[in-house]
Design a protein around this motif. Structure first.
Motif, PDB file in Angstrom:
ATOM      1  N   GLU A   1      32.657  -7.957  33.276  1.00 21.65           N
ATOM      2  CA  GLU A   1      33.253  -7.405  32.571  1.00 21.65           C
ATOM      3  C   GLU A   1      31.935  -8.239  31.846  1.00 21.65           C
ATOM      4  O   GLU A   1      31.141  -7.189  30.656  1.00 21.65           O
ATOM      5  N   LYS A   2      31.230  -9.049  32.126  1.00 19.77           N
ATOM      6  CA  LYS A   2      29.602  -9.665  32.391  1.00 19.77           C
ATOM      7  C   LYS A   2      28.892  -8.295  31.650  1.00 19.77           C
ATOM      8  O   LYS A   2      27.628  -7.732  30.984  1.00 19.77           O
ATOM      9  N   ALA A   3      28.765  -7.346  33.046  1.00 21.56           N
ATOM     10  CA  ALA A   3      27.858  -6.567  33.020  1.00 21.56           C
ATOM     11  C   ALA A   3      28.095  -5.380  31.931  1.00 21.56           C
ATOM     12  O   ALA A   3      27.681  -4.849  30.891  1.00 21.56           O
ATOM     13  N   ALA A   4      29.152  -4.894  32.010  1.00 24.03           N
ATOM     14  CA  ALA A   4      29.278  -3.648  30.411  1.00 24.03           C
ATOM     15  C   ALA A   4      29.239  -4.316  28.885  1.00 24.03           C
ATOM     16  O   ALA A   4      28.780  -4.071  28.497  1.00 24.03           O
ATOM     17  N   ILE A   5      29.361  -5.913  29.155  1.00 21.56           N
ATOM     18  CA  ILE A   5      29.277  -6.365  28.098  1.00 21.56           C
ATOM     19  C   ILE A   5      27.331  -6.472  27.306  1.00 21.56           C
ATOM     20  O   ILE A   5      26.459  -6.271  26.335  1.00 21.56           O
ATOM     21  N   ARG A   6      26.848  -6.481  28.632  1.00 17.89           N
ATOM     22  CA  ARG A   6      25.467  -6.451  29.041  1.00 17.89           C
ATOM     23  C   ARG A   6      24.681  -5.126  28.812  1.00 17.89           C
ATOM     24  O   ARG A   6      23.462  -4.911  27.639  1.00 17.89           O
ATOM     25  N   ALA A   7      25.409  -3.943  29.394  1.00 15.68           N
ATOM     26  CA  ALA A   7      25.148  -2.398  28.760  1.00 15.68           C
ATOM     27  C   ALA A   7      25.360  -2.206  27.349  1.00 15.68           C
ATOM     28  O   ALA A   7      24.563  -1.230  26.748  1.00 15.68           O
ATOM     29  N   SER A   8      26.396  -2.910  27.142  1.00 16.51           N
ATOM     30  CA  SER A   8      26.351  -2.254  25.088  1.00 16.51           C
ATOM     31  C   SER A   8      25.385  -2.636  24.602  1.00 16.51           C
ATOM     32  O   SER A   8      25.145  -2.333  23.469  1.00 16.51           O
ATOM     33  N   TYR A   9      24.457  -4.451  24.666  1.00 16.83           N
ATOM     34  CA  TYR A   9      23.532  -4.336  24.131  1.00 16.83           C
ATOM     35  C   TYR A   9      22.735  -3.921  24.850  1.00 16.83           C
ATOM     36  O   TYR A   9      21.537  -4.412  23.864  1.00 16.83           O
ATOM     37  N   GLY A  10      22.442  -3.282  24.935  1.00 15.17           N
ATOM     38  CA  GLY A  10      21.068  -2.627  25.656  1.00 15.17           C
ATOM     39  C   GLY A  10      19.945  -3.736  26.448  1.00 15.17           C
ATOM     40  O   GLY A  10      18.440  -3.838  25.813  1.00 15.17           O
ATOM     41  N   VAL A  11      20.533  -4.640  27.405  1.00 15.18           N
ATOM     42  CA  VAL A  11      20.087  -5.412  28.478  1.00 15.18           C
ATOM     43  C   VAL A  11      19.071  -4.824  29.151  1.00 15.18           C
ATOM     44  O   VAL A  11      19.807  -4.429  30.462  1.00 15.18           O
ATOM     45  N   VAL A  12      17.733  -5.548  29.470  1.00 10.82           N
ATOM     46  CA  VAL A  12      17.040  -4.482  30.287  1.00 10.82           C
ATOM     47  C   VAL A  12      16.823  -5.493  31.449  1.00 10.82           C
ATOM     48  O   VAL A  12      16.780  -5.093  32.661  1.00 10.82           O
ATOM     49  N   ALA A  13      16.815  -6.654  31.669  1.00 12.90           N
ATOM     50  CA  ALA A  13      16.268  -8.355  31.693  1.00 12.90           C
ATOM     51  C   ALA A  13      17.706  -9.205  32.222  1.00 12.90           C
ATOM     52  O   ALA A  13      17.301  -9.733  30.873  1.00 12.90           O
ATOM     53  N   TYR A  14      18.153 -10.105  32.744  1.00 12.54           N
ATOM     54  CA  TYR A  14      18.288 -10.953  32.047  1.00 12.54           C
ATOM     55  C   TYR A  14      18.397 -12.093  33.528  1.00 12.54           C
ATOM     56  O   TYR A  14      18.219 -12.189  34.088  1.00 12.54           O
ATOM     57  N   GLU A  15      18.913 -13.542  33.033  1.00 10.78           N
ATOM     58  CA  GLU A  15      18.872 -14.752  33.727  1.00 10.78           C
ATOM     59  C   GLU A  15      19.649 -15.498  33.458  1.00 10.78           C
ATOM     60  O   GLU A  15      20.224 -15.446  31.936  1.00 10.78           O
ATOM     61  N   THR A  16      20.121 -15.780  33.926  1.00  9.06           N
ATOM     62  CA  THR A  16      21.641 -17.172  34.523  1.00  9.06           C
ATOM     63  C   THR A  16      20.590 -18.513  34.976  1.00  9.06           C
ATOM     64  O   THR A  16      19.749 -18.942  34.816  1.00  9.06           O
ATOM     65  N   CYS A  17      21.459 -19.244  34.349  1.00  7.50           N
ATOM     66  CA  CYS A  17      21.413 -21.197  34.296  1.00  7.50           C
ATOM     67  C   CYS A  17      21.339 -21.277  36.144  1.00  7.50           C
ATOM     68  O   CYS A  17      21.902 -21.132  36.561  1.00  7.50           O
ATOM     69  N   SER A  18      19.879 -21.642  36.974  1.00  7.51           N
ATOM     70  CA  SER A  18      19.894 -21.552  38.264  1.00  7.51           C
ATOM     71  C   SER A  18      21.215 -22.904  39.038  1.00  7.51           C
ATOM     72  O   SER A  18      21.235 -23.146  39.874  1.00  7.51           O
ATOM     73  N   CYS A  19      20.874 -23.896  37.655  1.00  2.64           N
ATOM     74  CA  CYS A  19      21.988 -25.160  37.760  1.00  2.64           C
ATOM     75  C   CYS A  19      22.076 -24.889  36.300  1.00  2.64           C
ATOM     76  O   CYS A  19      21.766 -25.587  35.303  1.00  2.64           O
ATOM     77  N   GLY A  20      23.830 -25.357  36.275  1.00  7.81           N
ATOM     78  CA  GLY A  20      23.753 -25.997  34.146  1.00  7.81           C
ATOM     79  C   GLY A  20      25.697 -24.367  34.672  1.00  7.81           C
ATOM     80  O   GLY A  20      25.882 -24.032  34.935  1.00  7.81           O
ATOM     81  N   ASP A  21      25.132 -24.332  33.006  1.00  2.03           N
ATOM     82  CA  ASP A  21      26.468 -23.817  32.491  1.00  2.03           C
ATOM     83  C   ASP A  21      26.533 -22.177  33.123  1.00  2.03           C
ATOM     84  O   ASP A  21      25.294 -21.434  31.952  1.00  2.03           O
ATOM     85  N   LYS A  22      27.029 -21.594  33.674  1.00  2.00           N
ATOM     86  CA  LYS A  22      26.836 -20.243  34.374  1.00  2.00           C
ATOM     87  C   LYS A  22      27.225 -19.140  32.996  1.00  2.00           C
ATOM     88  O   LYS A  22      26.788 -17.677  33.192  1.00  2.00           O
ATOM     89  N   ASN A  23      28.162 -19.236  31.740  1.00  2.00           N
ATOM     90  CA  ASN A  23      28.439 -18.446  30.802  1.00  2.00           C
ATOM     91  C   ASN A  23      26.759 -18.380  30.076  1.00  2.00           C
ATOM     92  O   ASN A  23      27.090 -17.753  29.341  1.00  2.00           O
ATOM     93  N   LEU A  24      26.311 -19.350  30.001  1.00  3.89           N
ATOM     94  CA  LEU A  24      24.110 -19.078  29.534  1.00  3.89           C
ATOM     95  C   LEU A  24      23.615 -18.453  29.822  1.00  3.89           C
ATOM     96  O   LEU A  24      23.316 -18.563  31.368  1.00  3.89           O
ATOM     97  N   GLU A  25      23.276 -17.376  29.280  1.00  4.83           N
ATOM     98  CA  GLU A  25      22.152 -15.920  29.939  1.00  4.83           C
ATOM     99  C   GLU A  25      20.881 -15.533  28.803  1.00  4.83           C
ATOM    100  O   GLU A  25      21.172 -16.375  27.319  1.00  4.83           O
ATOM    101  N   SER A  26      20.067 -15.597  29.361  1.00  7.70           N
ATOM    102  CA  SER A  26      18.802 -15.295  28.734  1.00  7.70           C
ATOM    103  C   SER A  26      18.419 -13.818  29.185  1.00  7.70           C
ATOM    104  O   SER A  26      18.544 -13.617  29.488  1.00  7.70           O
ATOM    105  N   TRP A  27      18.615 -13.107  27.722  1.00  7.03           N
ATOM    106  CA  TRP A  27      18.382 -11.075  28.086  1.00  7.03           C
ATOM    107  C   TRP A  27      17.447 -10.584  27.380  1.00  7.03           C
ATOM    108  O   TRP A  27      16.775 -11.340  25.703  1.00  7.03           O
ATOM    109  N   ASP A  28      16.482 -10.319  28.112  1.00  4.83           N
ATOM    110  CA  ASP A  28      15.671  -9.497  27.660  1.00  4.83           C
ATOM    111  C   ASP A  28      16.123  -8.262  27.436  1.00  4.83           C
ATOM    112  O   ASP A  28      16.959  -7.124  27.786  1.00  4.83           O
ATOM    113  N   LEU A  29      16.187  -7.252  25.624  1.00  4.93           N
ATOM    114  CA  LEU A  29      16.492  -6.238  24.849  1.00  4.93           C
ATOM    115  C   LEU A  29      15.832  -5.546  24.496  1.00  4.93           C
ATOM    116  O   LEU A  29      14.744  -5.717  24.208  1.00  4.93           O
ATOM    117  N   GLU A  30      16.316  -3.932  24.374  1.00  6.09           N
ATOM    118  CA  GLU A  30      14.975  -2.897  24.646  1.00  6.09           C
ATOM    119  C   GLU A  30      15.010  -3.051  22.573  1.00  6.09           C
ATOM    120  O   GLU A  30      16.085  -3.644  21.913  1.00  6.09           O
TER     121      GLU A  30
END
Length: 406
Positions: free
Chosen positions: A57-86
């Motif tokens: 589900e997360k992958a589908a949501i990223r694709a719907s927003y045009g995410v070209v790269a992403y990063e998750t927290c190495s330790c902490g909230d796994k629902n928090l992400e940094s997205w690079d967008l087109e």
């Protein structure tokens, strides 16, 4: 994709000049450097998924927003992400997509990522420090202490001579644990060594420690490193570090930094979610500004667990400093002396002079920890801190027109 294997991080760390890990000597070499200004990053956004979404589900949501790269927290909230967008995706600009994210039910929040700089005085003389594992281990508590302070900053130097007794939280025994996590986490290099290569985090931690060391309080400190050697950090790293400390269930979080005008929904939500159980002690800023007019975050969040601290001089009674002390009858709570504080970099050297609300809030954090008791309601805890405030007519520009004599 920005996901990086932990082993690769260690290899990278070994080759880095500013923080090198020598596996043979089991020592860390730290090069300290000065702070620089920060710039906004408009090509990257920080999002927080709602709980319970699957990987698919997360992958589908990223694709719907045009995410070209992403990063998750190495330790902490796994629902928090940094997205690079087109720049443009399916006809929508980045701004339009972020606005859509803010309303999307699969997300708790979305913010443009931006840099945050810790712009307070730190030692300016570059010096290499070697830290051995034994110096770290000897400073770690064997058992959980009565009160735990989370310090979200540039990390900590456990070998600093002022830290005489074990004071670091033993995070290896926590239920919430990352690979190798044993006294905090480094969100800059994504590893288990939150070693301070700037100086600010060590000073802040020591000032809190100093308030506590002779009080008989059974305390510990848990560092989360979100800022690099130059004092720069991103909103994403700050969010990861804050969520990490919340998951660790600390009692107090010191946030001796800030930014102006633009509130982060994500950071504000994290703070609100712990409004009943974690005290957030924040610096009010060092520009002499009225925070009621131009908001300074996190100190200007309005949740009841925020204690916003400004710096005052050493007069009797102390006064606000025009060019330094941020104020506000709504958004700044209390004052603590923070001008020309002596800090010893070495036991046999003359002290340096440090100034800023970062250090005032650190002292307030240590004082607050001395007042904490297990299972204390946060409203009672807050009142117990402020019962020692001293009224002063010269401080009428802040909420309680008072200071703590620390």
């Amino acid at each position: 994709m920005k996901k990086i294997l932990y082993f690769s991080l260690i290899i990278c760390l070994m080759s880095c000049q500013s923080e090198r890990l020598d596996m043979n000597s089991e020592a860390f070499t730290i090069q300290k450097s000065s702070s620089t200004a920060a710039n906004k990053q408009t090509e990257t956004v920080v999002i927080r998924f709602t709980e319970g979404l699957s990987i698919t589900e997360k992958a589908a949501i990223r694709a719907s927003y045009g995410v070209v790269a992403y990063e998750t927290c190495s330790c902490g909230d796994k629902n928090l992400e940094s997205w690079d967008l087109e720049d443009i995706y399916e006809g929508a600009t980045i701004e339009e997509r972020v606005s859509s994210m803010e309303q999307d039910p699969v997300m708790e929040g979305a913010d443009f990522n931006f840099n945050i700089n810790i712009s307070s005085q730190v030692p300016t003389v570059a010096a290499a420090t070697t830290i051995h594992y034994q110096q770290i281990l000897s400073k770690i508590h064997s058992q959980k202490a009565d009160v735990c302070i989370g310090v979200l900053d540039t990390g900590i130097d456990p070998s600093y001579f002022g830290f005489q007794q074990p004071f670091l939280h033993n995070s290896s025994s926590d239920e919430e644990n990352c690979d190798g996590d044993f006294f905090g986490w480094n969100f800059v290099d994504n590893n288990h060594m939150p070693i301070d290569d700037n100086g600010h985090g060590t000073i802040v931690s020591y000032l809190a420690y100093q308030q506590l060391e002779n009080t008989g309080t059974n305390f510990e400190i848990l560092p989360a490193k979100a800022f690099d050697a130059t004092g720069n950090g991103s909103l994403f790293n700050v969010g990861c570090g804050l969520s990490y400390l919340i998951k660790k269930d600390v009692n107090i979080i010191n946030m001796s930094f800030g930014w102006t005008e633009t509130a982060s929904t994500i950071i504000g939500d994290y703070i609100k979610e712990v409004e009943q159980r974690i005290l957030i002690v924040t610096s009010a800023g060092n520009t002499g500004a009225n925070n009621d007019v131009v908001a300074h975050y996190p100190s200007s969040y309005t949740t009841r667990n925020i204690l916003a601290v400004t710096a005052v001089n050493n007069a009797t009674p102390p006064n606000l400093v025009v060019s330094l002390s941020n104020y506000g009858q709504v958004s700044v709570d209390i004052a603590v002396k923070g001008v020309g504080l002596p800090f010893y970099t070495m036991p046999d050297a003359a002290p340096i002079s440090i100034t800023g609300s970062s250090y005032s809030s650190a002292k307030a954090t240590g004082f607050a920890a001395s007042k904490y008791h297990a299972s204390m309601e946060l409203s009672v805890f807050y009142d117990k801190i402020l019962i020692d405030k001293i009224q002063s007519d010269g401080l009428h520009q802040i909420k309680y027109a008072s200071y703590l004599d620390l």
